[in-house]
Design an enzyme around this catalytic site. Structure first.
Site, PDB file in Angstrom:
ATOM      1  N   ASN A 181       0.881  -1.171   0.000  1.00 55.38           N
ATOM      2  CA  ASN A 181       0.000   0.000   0.000  1.00 55.38           C
ATOM      3  C   ASN A 181       0.918   1.220   0.000  1.00 55.38           C
ATOM      4  O   ASN A 181       1.475   1.586   1.029  1.00 55.38           O
ATOM      5  CB  ASN A 181      -0.884  -0.044   1.253  1.00 55.38           C
ATOM      6  N   ARG A 210      -2.560  -2.134  -3.524  1.00 58.01           N
ATOM      7  CA  ARG A 210      -3.789  -1.360  -3.331  1.00 58.01           C
ATOM      8  C   ARG A 210      -3.726  -0.162  -4.279  1.00 58.01           C
ATOM      9  O   ARG A 210      -2.753   0.603  -4.251  1.00 58.01           O
ATOM     10  CB  ARG A 210      -3.866  -0.869  -1.898  1.00 58.01           C
ATOM     11  N   HIS A 270     -13.053   2.492  -0.187  1.00 56.75           N
ATOM     12  CA  HIS A 270     -13.022   1.477   0.889  1.00 56.75           C
ATOM     13  C   HIS A 270     -13.672   0.166   0.425  1.00 56.75           C
ATOM     14  O   HIS A 270     -14.181  -0.590   1.246  1.00 56.75           O
ATOM     15  CB  HIS A 270     -13.787   1.948   2.154  1.00 56.75           C
ATOM     16  N   ARG A 287     -12.163  15.683   6.851  1.00 52.64           N
ATOM     17  CA  ARG A 287     -12.976  15.954   5.653  1.00 52.64           C
ATOM     18  C   ARG A 287     -14.418  16.218   6.053  1.00 52.64           C
ATOM     19  O   ARG A 287     -14.933  15.591   6.988  1.00 52.64           O
ATOM     20  CB  ARG A 287     -12.946  14.769   4.693  1.00 52.64           C
ATOM     21  N   GLU A 295      -8.190  -5.440   4.893  1.00 55.75           N
ATOM     22  CA  GLU A 295      -8.084  -5.103   3.473  1.00 55.75           C
ATOM     23  C   GLU A 295      -6.900  -5.818   2.821  1.00 55.75           C
ATOM     24  O   GLU A 295      -6.961  -6.223   1.663  1.00 55.75           O
ATOM     25  CB  GLU A 295      -7.955  -3.586   3.314  1.00 55.75           C
TER      26      GLU A 295
END
Ligand code: ADP
Length: 399
Positions: free
Chosen positions: A7, A94, A183, A242, A385
């Protein structure tokens, strides 16, 4: 087969090494401060189950050097878990944005690299560093197959009434301006775990990935039917920094009120909003909970808005699917914060959601926290993940 999962972020490179014969995690590590010069050096930290963590500092100007160091550590006679580099059978990456081009994971070749580059305009902060990780692997392990696993792919099943914005249709045709969702590997994994725990496949599940970045998904029969993030990961829930859902006209007003340019506003909505902007305390939910418990009004407001928005999405997605069988909480906040789970589910009794306060606050890891007799089951499922990426990589290489 042994699979390395990468990642690669703007200033970091995270990795996990799996032995897929038993889906066993062999080692995981992170290189931080890649390409950042300053007083603090870059570091590599590696953890191997059953051993003390290992940490070194080094000069790491780019992702290629970061990957070389990770491989040197994985094959180190004292700290490593591999005898030699050739034990790595495949690498899974990823990749954040696959646009409309990628509805599934893909074996990486020149065509795939070009397509990922073309999606970079939609994810300028994410896809370029993801590509740096891919390039580094191609240079260091040219003969090892590489696979790209996209955050957006699981949401490629969204129906058009869920992915289209009500803007001139030509903007969709010309710029591919639409909702994509993110996601995806996490929503896929935790919804599959919930279905396995319930022993059924055809279920209507709302998955709540609540971390520093947060999103909700409506998963019907294993397919994503709606999700709260959109063209970018800014839409939807309240996040660490955010803003989530917003009246787009506010951007117009801000440019007038503050005489600000669009890059400044972009920065505020991405980096200065969310829990941080509301609370003034910070972006970390632990700090918000602590401050709220000490009577800080703005921390309480941030918590209230955060939980309300999760609750609103759970209700909206039950309506979107025409029913609800399970709610799943995952990621840093979803997995570890009983008060957030409790407040997000408050008032959802009319849908059949009820959680048991004792089960909610006790225990760790994967578990059912539903109240006795609740019509809808509520689960906590730690996401994984990297394991999804390793599984996808294995499936593609073996096919
Ligand atoms: P990322 O999106 O960076 O992967 P994570 O999934 O690691 O984020 O989640 C980070 C968030 O999880 C932070 O807001 C952190 O405060 C929160 N978190 C971690 N542990 C707890 C806890 N015990 N209670 C409440 N929040 C927690």
């Amino acid at each position: 087969m042994k699979i390395l999962v990468i990642n690669s972020g703007s200033s970091s490179l995270k990795y996990q090494m799996f032995d897929m014969a038993r889906e066993q995690l062999m080692a995981k590590g992170e290189v931080q401060r890649v390409g950042i010069s300053g007083s603090e050096p870059a570091t590599l930290t590696q953890q191997v189950p059953g051993r003390d963590p290992y940490k070194i500092a080094a000069d790491i100007p780019d992702h290629k050097i970061a990957l070389k160091l990770a491989i040197a550590t994985l094959t180190d006679p004292d700290q490593g878990v591999l005898a030699e580099l050739s034990e790595i059978g495949a690498v899974g990456h990823r990749v954040v944005h696959g646009g409309e081009a990628f509805t599934h994971s893909a074996r990486i070749d020149d065509r795939v690299v070009r397509a990922i580059q073309e999606c970079a305009g939609l994810a300028p902060l994410h896809n370029p560093p993801n590509l740096s990780g891919i390039e580094a692997c191609e240079q260091i392990m040219p003969d090892v197959p590489q696979v790209a696993v996209f955050d957006t792919a699981f949401h490629s099943t969204l129906p058009r009434h869920a992915y289209l914005y009500a803007i001139p249709y030509e903007w969709y045709e010309k710029f591919r301006a639409r909702r994509y969702g993110f996601h995806g590997t996490s929503h896929a994994y935790v919804s599959q775990r919930a279905a396995a725990l319930m022993g059924e496949g055809d279920l209507k599940i709302v998955t709540c990935h609540l971390g520093n970045g947060s999103s909700v998904a409506a998963v019907d029969g294993g397919r994503s039917m709606d999700t709260s993030m959109g063209l970018t990961p800014v839409e939807g829930l309240v996040m660490g920094t955010r803003c989530g859902d917003l009246d787009p006209a506010l951007v117009v007003f801000l440019t007038r009120w503050l005489n600000a340019d669009i890059d400044q506003i972009d920065q505020w909505l991405n980096k200065k909003s969310g829990l941080l902007g509301l609370s003034g305390v910070g972006s970390d939910m632990r700090d918000i909970l602590q401050a709220a418990s000490e009577g800080c009004e703005r921390a309480e407001i941030a918590l209230e808005v955060f939980c309300y928005r999760v609750r609103k999405y759970i209700g909206a997605y039950a309506a979107a699917m025409g029913g609800l069988d399970a709610v799943v909480f995952t990621a840093g906040i979803g997995e570890h914060s009983p008060p957030v789970r409790a407040r997000a589910c408050e008032g959802l009794g009319f849908l059949g959601v009820a959680i048991d306060p004792k089960k909610n606050s006790a225990g760790r890891g994967e578990r059912d926290i539903s109240a006795e007799g609740a019509r809808v089951r509520t689960f906590v499922v730690p996401t994984n993940e990297e394991l999804v990426i390793a599984r996808e990589t294995l499936a593609i290489v073996e096919s």
